[in-house]
Structures are given as C-alpha cells and as structure tokens.
Design a protein around this motif. Structure first.
Motif, PDB file in Angstrom:
ATOM      1  N   LEU A 266       0.814  -1.173  -0.052  1.00 18.52           N
ATOM      2  CA  LEU A 266       0.404  -0.170   0.275  1.00 18.52           C
ATOM      3  C   LEU A 266       0.950   1.063   0.100  1.00 18.52           C
ATOM      4  CD1 LEU A 266      -2.791  -1.087   2.654  1.00 18.52           C
ATOM      5  CD2 LEU A 266      -2.633  -1.067   0.282  1.00 18.52           C
ATOM      6  N   ILE A 267       2.024   1.517   0.953  1.00  9.57           N
ATOM      7  CA  ILE A 267       2.918   2.193   0.449  1.00  9.57           C
ATOM      8  C   ILE A 267       3.862   3.019  -0.426  1.00  9.57           C
ATOM      9  CG2 ILE A 267       2.141   2.782   3.206  1.00  9.57           C
ATOM     10  CD1 ILE A 267       4.928   1.915   3.787  1.00  9.57           C
ATOM     11  N   ASN A 268       4.106   1.256  -1.149  1.00 12.72           N
ATOM     12  CA  ASN A 268       4.998   1.603  -1.841  1.00 12.72           C
ATOM     13  C   ASN A 268       5.176   3.036  -3.233  1.00 12.72           C
ATOM     14  OD1 ASN A 268       7.348  -0.402  -1.295  1.00 12.72           O
ATOM     15  ND2 ASN A 268       5.827  -1.977  -1.417  1.00 12.72           N
TER      16      ASN A 268
ATOM     17  N   ILE B 261       8.813   9.710  -3.205  1.00 14.55           N
ATOM     18  CA  ILE B 261       9.756  10.153  -2.547  1.00 14.55           C
ATOM     19  C   ILE B 261      11.732   9.582  -2.820  1.00 14.55           C
ATOM     20  CG2 ILE B 261      10.452  10.633  -0.258  1.00 14.55           C
ATOM     21  CD1 ILE B 261       7.626  10.238   0.620  1.00 14.55           C
ATOM     22  N   PHE B 262      12.117   8.571  -2.471  1.00 20.17           N
ATOM     23  CA  PHE B 262      13.354   8.379  -2.957  1.00 20.17           C
ATOM     24  C   PHE B 262      13.445   7.573  -3.930  1.00 20.17           C
ATOM     25  CE2 PHE B 262      11.712   7.419   1.839  1.00 20.17           C
ATOM     26  CZ  PHE B 262      12.489   8.283   2.347  1.00 20.17           C
ATOM     27  N   GLY B 263      12.798   7.202  -4.704  1.00 20.05           N
ATOM     28  CA  GLY B 263      13.350   6.297  -6.315  1.00 20.05           C
ATOM     29  C   GLY B 263      12.910   4.718  -6.238  1.00 20.05           C
ATOM     30  N   ARG B 264      12.643   4.939  -7.868  1.00 17.41           N
ATOM     31  CA  ARG B 264      12.430   3.475  -7.966  1.00 17.41           C
ATOM     32  C   ARG B 264      13.223   2.605  -8.126  1.00 17.41           C
ATOM     33  NH1 ARG B 264       7.404   6.069  -7.954  1.00 17.41           N
ATOM     34  NH2 ARG B 264       6.287   5.779 -10.054  1.00 17.41           N
ATOM     35  N   LYS B 265      14.576   3.350  -8.400  1.00 15.70           N
ATOM     36  CA  LYS B 265      15.810   2.757  -8.007  1.00 15.70           C
ATOM     37  C   LYS B 265      16.508   2.118  -6.745  1.00 15.70           C
ATOM     38  CE  LYS B 265      18.617   2.236 -11.020  1.00 15.70           C
ATOM     39  NZ  LYS B 265      20.234   3.257 -11.981  1.00 15.70           N
ATOM     40  N   LEU B 266      16.435   2.922  -6.174  1.00 22.35           N
ATOM     41  CA  LEU B 266      16.891   2.541  -4.767  1.00 22.35           C
ATOM     42  C   LEU B 266      15.225   1.996  -3.360  1.00 22.35           C
ATOM     43  CD1 LEU B 266      17.775   2.682  -2.514  1.00 22.35           C
ATOM     44  CD2 LEU B 266      17.407   5.660  -2.125  1.00 22.35           C
TER      45      LEU B 266
END
Length: 194
Positions: free
Chosen positions: A74-76, A82-87
């Motif tokens: 749910l929070i992904n 916020i932090f980027g898909r790759k990270l």
C-alpha cells in the motif's frame, strides 16, 4: 499540457526501445526472484516442521510472509515517489535477501515466523514496485507486451520454486530452500544498480 490533451496521452517518462531492452531483463529477474522465494519453501515445509517442531503452526510461516507482503504494498508507491524506484527496488531486494539468510539460521518457530515476516516486507515491495516501474517507463500501447514478459518471469518463478525448494531440501537441508535466494538477490541488486 492543455485542456484538449487527454491525460493518458501525456507520458513524459517513456523510454526508447534500447533502454527498455536493458531495463526489462532486470525487472524480470527481480520479479522471478521474488516469486521463486515465495514458492520454494512450499515443498520444504514438512522438513522445517520436523526440524523445528512446529506442529500445526507451520502454516504461520506462509501467513506471516503474506501479511507483511500484502501490507507493505500500500505504501510503496508513495515511498518510491519520494526516494526513487531504483533505490526502493534495491532496498526491497536487500530486505528479501537478508530475510532469507536469517530464515535459514532459525532455531525456533518464532524466529522463523519473524524472519519470514521480514522477508515478506521485501517481497511485497518488489511485487508492487515492478508494476509501478513498468507503468512509469512504457506507454499504454507497450504495457501489455512488457507486462507479458514480466508475467513469464512470474510463471517461471512459480513453477520452478517448489521443484528447486524440494531438491535443495532433499540434497542439502531445508535451510537451503531459503539461502539459495540470497545470491539471486545480490545479482539482481548489482544488475539494477548498473
């Protein structure tokens, strides 16, 4: 974008075909690893129950994994905004790898339930983030094709997982049905970060 431009036609993150051919094997490997992990222990559960004396509570191994896997999805989307898909994908793979490593060293049922719950956090994040990444980098016309590629990786993971888990349990012990996923996670993280 003005009022006459439909929202779905404005996709600024579309990648060229060459880049997609580099990214999709990584996404397929990540999804394959996640589903391989989810299904590999199914054939190892009798050996685990016998070794750890879990009895009927062995079903909590899967339940603890599924509860955390489902809840983290749910929070992904927001975390990856916020932090980027790759990270976020690299972090999820790392969590899944560490969780599998810990699962193989468990000596009590409670430790196993907790480590599988931790592993579920990584696996659930992976399942959501791969879908989000595909939607980010493809157009609507391309999505069916690329979701199909990743769907094949899911099918292979689901099909091979029980066979690999059973073979490893017979040959080397139930711990290896967890540990064999760790190198795959490491390879996927390295490939993802290149």
């Amino acid at each position: 974008m003005d009022e006459s431009t439909p929202l779905l036609q404005n996709q600024d993150h579309r990648l060229p075909q060459k880049r997609l051919l580099v990214i999709f094997p990584a996404l397929a490997l990540i999804q394959f690893t996640s589903f391989l992990d989810q299904t590999a222990i199914a054939t190892s559960l009798p050996a685990i129950a016998s070794a750890l004396h879990t009895g009927a509570s062995i079903s909590l191994v899967g339940a603890s994994f599924l509860i955390t896997s489902t809840s983290i999805q749910l929070i992904n989307g927001r975390l990856s905004d916020i932090f980027g898909r790759k990270l976020c994908l690299a972090t999820a793979l790392t969590i899944m790898g560490i969780g599998n490593l810990l699962s193989g060293f468990c000596a009590t049922p409670v430790q196993l339930f907790a480590s599988r719950a931790f592993t579920g956090l990584g696996a659930g994040a992976i399942n959501a983030l791969v879908q989000i990444a595909i939607a980010d980098i493809t157009t609507l016309e391309q999505r069916g094709y690329y979701f199909g590629i990743v769907g094949m990786a899911v099918a292979f993971g689901n099909g091979l997982g029980p066979a690999i888990g059973g073979l490893l349990t017979e040959a080397a012990g139930w711990q290896w049905s967890f540990w064999f996923v760790c190198p795959l996670c490491a390879i996927a993280v390295i490939y993802l970060l290149l």
